[in-house]
Design a protein around this motif. Structure first.
Motif, short mmCIF file in Angstrom:
data_model
loop_
_atom_site.label_atom_id
_atom_site.label_comp_id
_atom_site.label_asym_id
_atom_site.label_seq_id
_atom_site.Cartn_x
_atom_site.Cartn_y
_atom_site.Cartn_z
N ALA A 19 -9.13 7.36 -17.75
CA ALA A 19 -9.08 6.14 -18.55
C ALA A 19 -9.78 4.99 -17.85
N GLY A 20 -10.32 5.21 -16.67
CA GLY A 20 -11.05 4.17 -15.96
C GLY A 20 -10.17 3.14 -15.31
N ARG A 21 -8.89 3.45 -15.07
CA ARG A 21 -7.97 2.48 -14.47
C ARG A 21 -7.81 2.74 -12.98
N GLU A 22 -7.83 1.69 -12.21
CA GLU A 22 -7.45 1.82 -10.81
C GLU A 22 -5.95 2.05 -10.74
N VAL A 23 -5.51 2.65 -9.64
CA VAL A 23 -4.09 2.90 -9.42
C VAL A 23 -3.72 2.44 -8.02
N ALA A 24 -2.74 1.55 -7.94
CA ALA A 24 -2.24 1.09 -6.64
C ALA A 24 -0.92 1.79 -6.36
N TYR A 25 -0.68 2.15 -5.09
CA TYR A 25 0.52 2.89 -4.71
C TYR A 25 1.30 2.15 -3.64
N TRP A 26 2.62 2.31 -3.70
CA TRP A 26 3.51 1.85 -2.63
C TRP A 26 4.50 2.96 -2.33
N ARG A 27 4.82 3.15 -1.06
CA ARG A 27 5.81 4.14 -0.65
C ARG A 27 6.72 3.53 0.39
N GLY A 28 8.02 3.84 0.28
CA GLY A 28 8.98 3.31 1.24
C GLY A 28 10.33 3.95 1.04
N GLN A 29 11.41 3.18 1.28
CA GLN A 29 12.78 3.67 1.16
C GLN A 29 13.57 2.73 0.26
N ALA A 30 14.50 3.32 -0.50
CA ALA A 30 15.40 2.52 -1.33
C ALA A 30 16.76 3.18 -1.36
N LEU A 31 17.77 2.52 -0.81
CA LEU A 31 19.13 3.03 -0.80
C LEU A 31 19.20 4.46 -0.25
N GLY A 32 18.47 4.69 0.82
CA GLY A 32 18.53 5.97 1.50
C GLY A 32 17.65 7.04 0.90
N ALA A 33 16.93 6.74 -0.17
CA ALA A 33 16.06 7.72 -0.80
C ALA A 33 14.60 7.32 -0.63
N ARG A 34 13.72 8.32 -0.67
CA ARG A 34 12.30 8.01 -0.66
C ARG A 34 11.95 7.28 -1.95
N ALA A 35 11.16 6.25 -1.85
CA ALA A 35 10.77 5.48 -3.04
C ALA A 35 9.25 5.44 -3.13
N GLU A 36 8.75 5.52 -4.36
CA GLU A 36 7.32 5.50 -4.62
C GLU A 36 7.05 4.71 -5.89
N ILE A 37 5.94 4.01 -5.90
CA ILE A 37 5.54 3.25 -7.08
C ILE A 37 4.05 3.48 -7.30
N ALA A 38 3.69 3.70 -8.55
CA ALA A 38 2.27 3.78 -8.93
C ALA A 38 2.05 2.78 -10.06
N VAL A 39 1.01 1.96 -9.92
CA VAL A 39 0.72 0.92 -10.90
C VAL A 39 -0.74 1.04 -11.31
N CYS A 40 -0.98 1.25 -12.59
CA CYS A 40 -2.35 1.36 -13.10
C CYS A 40 -2.91 -0.02 -13.44
N GLY A 41 -4.21 -0.16 -13.28
CA GLY A 41 -4.89 -1.37 -13.71
C GLY A 41 -4.96 -2.45 -12.67
N ASN A 57 9.76 5.19 -8.78
CA ASN A 57 10.72 6.18 -8.30
C ASN A 57 11.47 5.55 -7.13
N ALA A 58 12.68 5.07 -7.39
CA ALA A 58 13.53 4.54 -6.32
C ALA A 58 14.79 5.40 -6.21
N GLY A 59 14.60 6.70 -6.28
CA GLY A 59 15.70 7.65 -6.31
C GLY A 59 15.86 8.23 -7.70
N GLU A 60 15.54 7.46 -8.72
CA GLU A 60 15.39 7.92 -10.10
C GLU A 60 14.04 7.40 -10.57
N ILE A 61 13.58 7.87 -11.70
CA ILE A 61 12.23 7.52 -12.15
C ILE A 61 12.28 6.80 -13.48
#
Length: 305
Positions: free
Chosen positions: A25-47, A197-201
């Protein structure tokens, strides 16, 4: 007490994470990874580029720190730890009241299958395992007398336990709350295609043009758009591996069901989180109680698999 993290089974699909910034779709995607309440957390943001997202991600980290200060069981200075220690929390943060009100709604709808006051049972089994012994039936019954969300009063003035020795765990709903908060903050910043995704999605928008694909137990994948999904499993984490005691305790009966994982979707990750926690403790007929909440077993309308 030994820290047992709640194992999660839903993860962003490898295809999504490996896609990089370029997409069909021609969108850039930015990512973040870390921890949230003891769980692995991930975020993906398009555009948005990684550089443009940096300040937004800094703000999300501050919000996660605030959430930890409220709901963490393992931080001695958290509001939850104070409530469990003192049996009362005066002038609670509105976020604490909001989350406990959502928990009460699921507690009521599931006729007590979801009950965050099961922490005394968790503590009992964790302590006994650390001491290298089995839990006695009389100990279990004593702990059960301190379980019952109906014995927790909620008001803007105070959250109060009405029976001595009670304790709350918000592990069955707080990660969903964190997911909802992060998604809401990103949406308020004008972003529309988000996977958190902070433990749930929770997925907003259509990702790179065809929805967000996530994996669930059994090797299946589902495509999400404007939905949240949560999975729970009684034996996902074992509090007492020798005895096969899982980390999700049934407030209504002594025996732990071994029905396997349950994946639930909802508009809210917090409700999906709590409903999945309840679902693994419920018989097939009891799961009908989830319908008024709007919680759906994966495979229902609105989710493509």
């Amino acid at each position: 007490m030994t820290r047992f993290s709640r194992r999660r089974f839903i993860a962003m699909s490898a295809a999504t994470l490996a896609a990089g910034r370029a997409s069909a779709a021609g969108r850039e995607v930015a990512y973040w990874r870390g921890q949230a309440l003891g769980a692995r957390a991930e975020i993906a943001v398009c555009g948005i580029s990684q550089a443009e997202a940096a300040s937004l991600f800094d703000g999300l980290e501050l919000e996660l720190s605030r959430i930890e200060s409220l709901f963490s069981l393992y931080r001695t200075d958290s509001a939850l730890a104070q409530l469990n220690r003192d049996q009362i929390l005066r002038n609670p943060d509105p976020a604490m009241l909001h989350l406990l009100s959502e928990a009460r709604a699921v507690f009521t709808a599931t006729e007590g299958a979801f009950d965050p006051t099961v922490q005394p049972l968790f503590d009992l089994h964790a302590r006994a395992f650390g001491e290298g012994r089995r839990v006695g039936a009389d100990e279990v019954q004593h702990a059960r007398r301190r379980v019952g969300f109906q014995h927790v009063s909620l008001s803007p003035q105070a959250i109060r336990f009405q029976r001595g020795g009670m304790a709350l765990t918000l592990n069955g709903i707080a990660q969903g709350y964190a997911t909802d908060r992060l998604a809401s903050l990103l949406k308020s910043a004008g972003l529309r295609h988000i996977l958190v995704n902070a433990g749930e999605i929770r997925a907003l928008g259509d990702g790179q043009g065809q929805g967000w694909r996530v994996s669930i137990p059994g090797g299946r994948t589902v495509t999400l758009k404007d939905h949240a999904i949560a999975t729970s499993d009684v034996v996902g984490t074992l509090v007492d591996p020798a005895a096969g005691i899982g980390h999700i305790f049934d407030p209504r009966r002594d025996a732990q069901l071994t029905s396997g994982p349950a994946s639930i979707c909802h508009d809210s990750a917090a409700i999906a989180d709590a409903a999945s926690t309840a679902a693994v403790l419920m018989s097939p007929s009891e799961r009908d109680l989830l319908r008024p909440l709007g919680a759906k077993i994966v495979g229902s309308a609105g989710i493509r698999s």
